[in-house]
Design an enzyme around this catalytic site. Structure first.
Site, mmCIF file in Angstrom:
data_model
loop_
_atom_site.group_PDB
_atom_site.id
_atom_site.type_symbol
_atom_site.label_atom_id
_atom_site.label_comp_id
_atom_site.label_asym_id
_atom_site.label_seq_id
_atom_site.Cartn_x
_atom_site.Cartn_y
_atom_site.Cartn_z
ATOM 1 N N LYS A 1 0.828 -1.211 0.000
ATOM 2 C CA LYS A 1 0.000 0.000 0.000
ATOM 3 C C LYS A 1 0.866 1.267 0.000
ATOM 4 O O LYS A 1 0.641 2.184 -0.800
ATOM 5 C CB LYS A 1 -0.912 0.020 1.232
ATOM 6 C CG LYS A 1 -1.686 1.318 1.365
ATOM 7 C CD LYS A 1 -2.329 1.485 2.723
ATOM 8 C CE LYS A 1 -1.381 1.838 3.816
ATOM 9 N NZ LYS A 1 -1.476 3.130 4.447
ATOM 10 N N ASN A 2 1.856 1.299 0.879
ATOM 11 C CA ASN A 2 2.618 2.545 1.014
ATOM 12 C C ASN A 2 3.502 2.840 -0.194
ATOM 13 O O ASN A 2 3.797 4.004 -0.473
ATOM 14 C CB ASN A 2 3.434 2.539 2.312
ATOM 15 C CG ASN A 2 2.538 2.723 3.528
ATOM 16 O OD1 ASN A 2 1.372 3.110 3.393
ATOM 17 N ND2 ASN A 2 3.058 2.440 4.706
ATOM 18 N N CYS B 1 -3.599 8.369 9.751
ATOM 19 C CA CYS B 1 -3.889 7.735 11.030
ATOM 20 C C CYS B 1 -3.495 8.656 12.174
ATOM 21 O O CYS B 1 -2.471 9.324 12.131
ATOM 22 C CB CYS B 1 -3.116 6.430 11.157
ATOM 23 S SG CYS B 1 -4.007 5.027 10.511
ATOM 24 N N ARG C 1 2.218 14.446 13.350
ATOM 25 C CA ARG C 1 2.879 14.028 12.109
ATOM 26 C C ARG C 1 3.208 15.247 11.260
ATOM 27 O O ARG C 1 2.515 15.568 10.311
ATOM 28 C CB ARG C 1 1.995 13.023 11.372
ATOM 29 C CG ARG C 1 1.789 11.778 12.211
ATOM 30 C CD ARG C 1 0.941 10.751 11.541
ATOM 31 N NE ARG C 1 1.668 9.950 10.584
ATOM 32 C CZ ARG C 1 1.157 8.866 10.009
ATOM 33 N NH1 ARG C 1 -0.060 8.478 10.285
ATOM 34 N NH2 ARG C 1 1.869 8.175 9.143
ATOM 35 N N PRO C 2 4.290 15.935 11.619
ATOM 36 C CA PRO C 2 4.647 17.149 10.890
ATOM 37 C C PRO C 2 5.158 16.830 9.481
ATOM 38 O O PRO C 2 5.513 15.689 9.197
ATOM 39 C CB PRO C 2 5.773 17.740 11.735
ATOM 40 C CG PRO C 2 6.355 16.605 12.489
ATOM 41 C CD PRO C 2 5.264 15.588 12.664
ATOM 42 N N ILE C 3 5.194 17.865 8.619
ATOM 43 C CA ILE C 3 5.780 17.657 7.291
ATOM 44 C C ILE C 3 6.943 18.630 7.057
ATOM 45 O O ILE C 3 7.271 18.970 5.928
ATOM 46 C CB ILE C 3 4.726 17.769 6.156
ATOM 47 C CG1 ILE C 3 4.056 19.136 6.148
ATOM 48 C CG2 ILE C 3 3.693 16.677 6.241
ATOM 49 C CD1 ILE C 3 3.404 19.440 4.794
ATOM 50 N N ASP C 4 7.559 19.054 8.184
ATOM 51 C CA ASP C 4 8.637 20.045 8.053
ATOM 52 C C ASP C 4 9.805 19.549 7.206
ATOM 53 O O ASP C 4 10.459 20.337 6.513
ATOM 54 C CB ASP C 4 9.132 20.469 9.451
ATOM 55 C CG ASP C 4 9.611 19.283 10.268
ATOM 56 O OD1 ASP C 4 8.832 18.314 10.411
ATOM 57 O OD2 ASP C 4 10.753 19.291 10.742
ATOM 58 N N GLN C 5 10.067 18.244 7.232
ATOM 59 C CA GLN C 5 11.217 17.733 6.451
ATOM 60 C C GLN C 5 10.909 17.725 4.949
ATOM 61 O O GLN C 5 11.797 17.909 4.128
ATOM 62 C CB GLN C 5 11.620 16.336 6.919
ATOM 63 C CG GLN C 5 12.069 16.288 8.367
ATOM 64 C CD GLN C 5 13.221 17.234 8.647
ATOM 65 O OE1 GLN C 5 14.271 17.177 8.008
ATOM 66 N NE2 GLN C 5 13.029 18.135 9.601
ATOM 67 N N ASP D 1 4.833 -0.030 12.092
ATOM 68 C CA ASP D 1 3.520 -0.500 11.625
ATOM 69 C C ASP D 1 3.233 -1.945 12.049
ATOM 70 O O ASP D 1 2.148 -2.445 11.785
ATOM 71 C CB ASP D 1 3.426 -0.384 10.092
ATOM 72 C CG ASP D 1 3.163 1.056 9.655
ATOM 73 O OD1 ASP D 1 2.993 1.941 10.527
ATOM 74 O OD2 ASP D 1 3.120 1.308 8.432
ATOM 75 N N ARG E 1 -8.696 0.738 5.084
ATOM 76 C CA ARG E 1 -7.778 1.672 4.409
ATOM 77 C C ARG E 1 -6.565 0.945 3.857
ATOM 78 O O ARG E 1 -5.968 1.399 2.881
ATOM 79 C CB ARG E 1 -7.263 2.722 5.419
ATOM 80 C CG ARG E 1 -8.229 3.819 5.737
ATOM 81 C CD ARG E 1 -7.561 4.860 6.595
ATOM 82 N NE ARG E 1 -6.232 5.152 6.062
ATOM 83 C CZ ARG E 1 -5.273 5.748 6.714
ATOM 84 N NH1 ARG E 1 -5.469 6.150 7.948
ATOM 85 N NH2 ARG E 1 -4.112 5.977 6.160
HETATM 86 C C1 UD1 Z 1 5.061 6.274 6.623
HETATM 87 C C2 UD1 Z 1 3.979 5.234 6.464
HETATM 88 C C3 UD1 Z 1 3.482 4.771 7.824
HETATM 89 C C4 UD1 Z 1 4.655 4.327 8.697
HETATM 90 C C5 UD1 Z 1 5.763 5.379 8.731
HETATM 91 C C6 UD1 Z 1 7.021 4.912 9.453
HETATM 92 C C7 UD1 Z 1 2.926 5.905 4.397
HETATM 93 C C8 UD1 Z 1 1.752 6.488 3.731
HETATM 94 N N1 UD1 Z 1 2.895 5.830 5.732
HETATM 95 O O1 UD1 Z 1 4.461 7.382 7.275
HETATM 96 O O2 UD1 Z 1 2.582 3.708 7.630
HETATM 97 O O3 UD1 Z 1 4.190 4.123 10.017
HETATM 98 O O4 UD1 Z 1 6.138 5.742 7.389
HETATM 99 O O5 UD1 Z 1 7.513 3.753 8.851
HETATM 100 O O6 UD1 Z 1 3.876 5.477 3.750
HETATM 101 N N2 UD1 Z 1 8.624 13.419 10.795
HETATM 102 C C9 UD1 Z 1 8.979 14.727 11.036
HETATM 103 N N3 UD1 Z 1 8.911 15.622 10.009
HETATM 104 C C10 UD1 Z 1 8.519 15.270 8.761
HETATM 105 C C11 UD1 Z 1 8.163 13.937 8.516
HETATM 106 C C12 UD1 Z 1 8.225 13.030 9.552
HETATM 107 O O7 UD1 Z 1 9.349 15.069 12.160
HETATM 108 O O8 UD1 Z 1 8.491 16.135 7.879
HETATM 109 C C13 UD1 Z 1 8.694 12.425 11.880
HETATM 110 C C14 UD1 Z 1 7.353 11.801 12.204
HETATM 111 O O9 UD1 Z 1 6.609 12.575 13.102
HETATM 112 C C15 UD1 Z 1 7.765 10.470 12.775
HETATM 113 C C16 UD1 Z 1 9.020 10.125 11.984
HETATM 114 O O10 UD1 Z 1 9.486 11.347 11.436
HETATM 115 O O11 UD1 Z 1 8.102 10.613 14.128
HETATM 116 C C17 UD1 Z 1 8.820 9.127 10.885
HETATM 117 O O12 UD1 Z 1 7.766 9.544 10.036
HETATM 118 P P1 UD1 Z 1 7.697 9.167 8.502
HETATM 119 O O13 UD1 Z 1 8.690 8.094 8.220
HETATM 120 O O14 UD1 Z 1 7.734 10.403 7.696
HETATM 121 O O15 UD1 Z 1 6.251 8.550 8.407
HETATM 122 P P2 UD1 Z 1 5.175 8.786 7.303
HETATM 123 O O16 UD1 Z 1 5.836 8.991 5.959
HETATM 124 O O17 UD1 Z 1 4.192 9.765 7.784
#
Ligand code: UD1
Length: 431
Positions: A22-23, A117, A122-126, A305, A398
């Site tokens: 899925k991912n 979920c 779940r920030p997107i700053d990166q 997961d 989902r």
């Molecule tokens: C993806 C998967 C999710 C899985 C996760 C970790 C999808 C759609 N989802 O989620 O099922 O649980 O990987 O394997 O593929 N973070 C930041 N800033 C950012 C992005 C992430 O601080 O910009 C942090 C998150 O809060 C978290 C960590 O980094 O603590 C890992 O997150 P990330 O690997 O990005 O998870 P997702 O891509 O959201």
């Protein structure tokens, strides 16, 4: 409202086919719009999240043709709109992949801030940091992330956290930036590699996916391709733990055993036999389960997961186990539901579960709090004495295709019910 009704107690026995990841699919579907030629994608799981992605592609003017249940043909040639604003798309976290795809191809994108979920902040700053390093201007207005630039150019990005989403998103955009991009401290998950392979099959030049450093040489144009998505590591792992918890004997087929190594290792540690062949893994749980400790980590560590599924198994394992969640800070919400089934688990500091194994779970009425925890509670129900009724199964749908049907083919007594009457019928039938 649909629920799962489960009568526990049957060991799961037999073979089950695992679907596409899925991912990986979510990112690949978004990236498929980056060419004006046609892209054929096979092994797409038929689950809610992928269907939402496909609908979003249609909503912005792309063409989606379903060849069969798991094959789609996509054309991004007719895309007119760079705004993804629908209410439904914000329910899925992976909507952020449209930012990378649209920014890469059209140099502008507007996407609703993602949801997904509810397992923690779940920030997107990166993602934003990466796009800025490629020269994009990013602002957040009215709940939308707005990204635009005249020219996207290669950059050097050091990720502050290992993020699957940010690694893939920035990689997608960088494929069509001018010059070279280097992503350091990149995520190494199998689906990062799968998305890179997909993009390379469209003419991208990505090297190092699957290691800490990914190097991308930008190209002005991508072309059409035919591509099959890798098997779903987490779906496979979920069935492997279902075998363990029900004292069963299950062979998961159509998998890449290497991707399952951390899961297989833990199952062996708690007393299961795990046999690997080329594209299948068999889990036999003939002995009582024993305790262990586990900490979730980025790949190749134990996946976050799979954390709820291993916790359910350890809840039935002799002795005291400790599960530490190091990726998300709010991922033990399901423990309250498991406690209602008789589990003896204490959560400390939000990210550590101390588990004293009990000899059995008992059926209860519970709710699925999110996708993976929902699946884990189903597994708990399959092993429990009596009937378990699970609400909010839309979360489970989902990410799992035909979950109850696949479990049933292994001997589980599980049905999707839609009313009190159907539930009563299930209770009468299963005794
Ligand atoms: C993806 C998967 C999710 C899985 C996760 C970790 C999808 C759609 N989802 O989620 O099922 O649980 O990987 O394997 O593929 N973070 C930041 N800033 C950012 C992005 C992430 O601080 O910009 C942090 C998150 O809060 C978290 C960590 O980094 O603590 C890992 O997150 P990330 O690997 O990005 O998870 P997702 O891509 O959201």
């Amino acid at each position: 409202m649909e629920q799962y009704a489960i009568k526990g107690g049957n060991p799961l026995v037999g073979e089950v086919e695992i679907g596409g990841a899925k991912n990986a699919a979510l990112a690949i579907l978004a990236a498929s719009i980056m060419t004006d030629e046609t892209v054929l994608i096979e092994n797409v799981p038929d689950v809610r999240d992928t269907n939402v992605m496909l609908q979003a592609i249609e909503n912005i003017g792309g063409q989606v043709e379903r060849i069969d249940r798991h094959t789609v043909r996509i054309s991004g040639r007719t895309i007119k709109d760079m705004v993804i604003e629908d209410d439904f798309i914000k329910k899925i976290r992976a909507s952020y992949y449209f930012l990378g795809a649209l920014l890469g191809k059209y140099k502008r994108a507007q996407v609703t801030l993602p949801g997904g979920c509810n397992i923690g902040l779940r920030p997107i700053d990166q993602h934003i940091k990466g796009f800025r390093a490629l020269g994009a201007e990013i602002r957040i207005e009215h709940g939308l992330v707005i990204a635009e630039t005249q020219r996207l150019r290669g950059g050097h990005i050091y990720m502050d956290v290992v993020s699957v989403g940010a690694t893939i998103d920035v990689m997608i955009a960088a494929v069509m930036a001018e010059g070279q991009t280097i992503i350091e401290n990149a995520a190494k998950e199998p689906h990062v590699v799968d998305v890179a392979n997909f993009l390379n099959s469209m003419g991208a030049v990505i090297k190092g996916a699957g290691t800490d450093v990914i190097r991308i040489k930008g190209v002005p144009k991508l072309h059409g391709t035919e591509y099959a998505i890798i098997p779903d590591q987490i779906e496979a792992g979920t069935f492997m733990f279902a075998a363990a918890v029900t004292k069963g004997d299950v062979t998961v087929k159509n998998v890449i055993p290497k991707h399952l190594e951390s899961i297989s290792a833990k199952l062996t540690e708690i007393g299961c036999e795990v046999e690997e062949s080329d594209d299948a893994v068999r889990v036999v749980a003939a002995k009582p389960l024993t305790h262990t400790h586990v900490k979730t980590l980025p790949y190749p560590g134990f996946p976050t997961d799979m954390q709820p599924q291993i916790t359910v198994a350890l809840g039935l394992s002799r002795g005291t186990s400790i599960v530490t969640e190091s990726i998300f800070e709010n991922r033990f919400k399901y423990v309250d539901e498991l406690t209602r089934m008789g589990a003896n688990i204490k959560v400390e500091g939000g990210n550590t579960a101390i588990i004293d194994g009990v000899s059995r779970y008992t059926g209860a009425s519970i709710s699925a709090p999110d996708l993976r925890a929902g699946a884990a509670l189903v597994i708990a129900g399959l092993s429990a004495e009596g009937t378990t009724v699970i609400d909010d199964i839309r979360f489970i749908e989902r990410g799992y295709e035909d979950f109850h049907l696949k479990l049933r083919s292994l001997g589980a007594q599980i049905e999707k019910v839609n009313s009190e009457r159907e539930l009563q019928k299930f209770r009468l039938k299963t005794g």
